[in-house]
Design a protein around this motif. Structure first.
Motif, short mmCIF file in Angstrom:
data_model
loop_
_atom_site.label_atom_id
_atom_site.label_comp_id
_atom_site.label_asym_id
_atom_site.label_seq_id
_atom_site.Cartn_x
_atom_site.Cartn_y
_atom_site.Cartn_z
N SER A 30 0.82 -1.21 0.00
CA SER A 30 0.00 0.00 0.00
C SER A 30 0.86 1.26 0.00
N VAL A 31 1.93 1.25 0.77
CA VAL A 31 2.84 2.40 0.82
C VAL A 31 3.47 2.61 -0.55
N VAL A 32 3.94 1.55 -1.18
CA VAL A 32 4.56 1.65 -2.51
C VAL A 32 3.56 2.23 -3.50
N MET A 33 2.33 1.77 -3.46
CA MET A 33 1.31 2.26 -4.39
C MET A 33 1.03 3.75 -4.18
N GLU A 34 0.93 4.17 -2.92
CA GLU A 34 0.66 5.58 -2.63
C GLU A 34 1.84 6.47 -3.02
N VAL A 35 3.05 6.03 -2.77
CA VAL A 35 4.23 6.81 -3.16
C VAL A 35 4.29 6.94 -4.68
N ALA A 36 3.97 5.87 -5.40
CA ALA A 36 3.96 5.92 -6.86
C ALA A 36 2.93 6.93 -7.36
N LYS A 37 1.78 7.00 -6.72
CA LYS A 37 0.77 7.98 -7.11
C LYS A 37 1.30 9.40 -6.95
N ILE A 38 1.97 9.64 -5.85
CA ILE A 38 2.53 10.97 -5.58
C ILE A 38 3.61 11.31 -6.60
N GLN A 39 4.51 10.35 -6.85
CA GLN A 39 5.63 10.60 -7.76
C GLN A 39 5.17 10.82 -9.19
N HIS A 40 4.11 10.16 -9.60
CA HIS A 40 3.71 10.19 -11.00
C HIS A 40 2.43 10.97 -11.24
N GLY A 41 2.05 11.81 -10.28
CA GLY A 41 0.91 12.70 -10.50
C GLY A 41 -0.40 11.98 -10.68
N ALA A 42 -0.55 10.82 -10.10
CA ALA A 42 -1.80 10.06 -10.15
C ALA A 42 -2.24 9.77 -11.59
N LEU A 43 -1.29 9.48 -12.44
CA LEU A 43 -1.63 9.09 -13.81
C LEU A 43 -2.45 7.80 -13.78
N PRO A 44 -3.36 7.64 -14.74
CA PRO A 44 -4.07 6.37 -14.80
C PRO A 44 -3.08 5.24 -15.08
N LEU A 45 -3.39 4.06 -14.59
CA LEU A 45 -2.49 2.93 -14.80
C LEU A 45 -2.69 2.33 -16.18
N PRO A 46 -1.60 2.04 -16.86
CA PRO A 46 -1.73 1.41 -18.17
C PRO A 46 -2.03 -0.08 -18.02
N LYS A 47 -2.67 -0.64 -19.01
CA LYS A 47 -2.88 -2.09 -19.07
C LYS A 47 -1.87 -2.61 -20.09
N ILE A 48 -0.99 -3.50 -19.65
CA ILE A 48 0.05 -4.04 -20.52
C ILE A 48 -0.34 -5.48 -20.85
N GLN A 49 -0.40 -5.80 -22.13
CA GLN A 49 -0.84 -7.15 -22.52
C GLN A 49 -0.16 -7.56 -23.83
N LEU A 50 -0.13 -8.87 -24.03
CA LEU A 50 0.40 -9.41 -25.29
C LEU A 50 -0.75 -9.64 -26.24
N ASN A 51 -0.66 -9.07 -27.43
CA ASN A 51 -1.62 -9.35 -28.48
C ASN A 51 -1.14 -10.62 -29.18
N LYS A 52 -1.81 -11.73 -28.94
CA LYS A 52 -1.34 -13.02 -29.47
C LYS A 52 -1.40 -13.09 -30.99
N GLU A 53 -2.31 -12.35 -31.60
CA GLU A 53 -2.39 -12.34 -33.07
C GLU A 53 -1.19 -11.65 -33.70
N SER A 54 -0.86 -10.46 -33.21
CA SER A 54 0.23 -9.69 -33.80
C SER A 54 1.59 -10.04 -33.19
#
Length: 158
Positions: A30-54
């Motif tokens: 929880s502390v790591v998550m809150e510090v990351a929010k502060i450091q990165h201006g509460a940017l929305p989190l990206p979804k990282i995924q593998l496109n199996k077709e491409s």
């Protein structure tokens, strides 16, 4: 708890599967998550995924165009101690040692700041979003400007 600490062995090390250790682990996450929010201006989190077709890694983030990454290129950018000499900063991993056919076996979010990828060559890499997600590299202000441009329709002029 006090007995382990007095002996110089942290309780979470000596009893990692205990309920108490899980509570400390949850607090730390929880502390790591809150510090990351502060450091990165509460940017929305990206979804990282593998496109199996491409075969490409896709970064999907609200308010930003989809980003596509060739897996071999991302693997070659690993900054861990096995890939970069910690003392000199010299790259150890040779680009030619990473096959173009490499692919992620697992992709996991780490807190609110990074993605961990287990590669088909047996290596595991940790990539902070700020190093490879375009909107995070640009920072919060640029993201907000991009999001406004995407969301606001153009006004017709007479």
């Amino acid at each position: 708890l006090a007995e382990k600490c007095d002996a110089g062995v942290p309780f979470v090390v000596s009893e990692p599967d205990s309920a108490t250790s899980r509570i400390y682990d949850d607090i730390a996450k929880s502390v790591v998550m809150e510090v990351a929010k502060i450091q990165h201006g509460a940017l929305p989190l990206p979804k990282i995924q593998l496109n199996k077709e491409s075969g490409l890694i896709e970064v999907v983030m609200e308010g930003s165009p989809k980003q596509k990454i060739v897996p071999a290129e991302l693997r070659r950018q690993c900054r861990c101690a096995l890939c970069i000499d910690e003392m000199t900063g010299v790259k150890i991993l040779k680009d030619e040692d990473v096959p173009e056919s490499i692919s992620p076996r697992a992709i996991r979010q780490v807190g609110n700041y990074a993605t961990q990828i287990d590669w088909s060559d047996g290596h595991t890499s940790l990539y902070p979003f700020s190093k490879f997600v375009d909107a995070w590299v640009d920072g919060p202000r640029q993201f907000e400007q991009n999001a406004q441009q995407v969301e606001e329709p153009e006004l017709a002029t007479a």
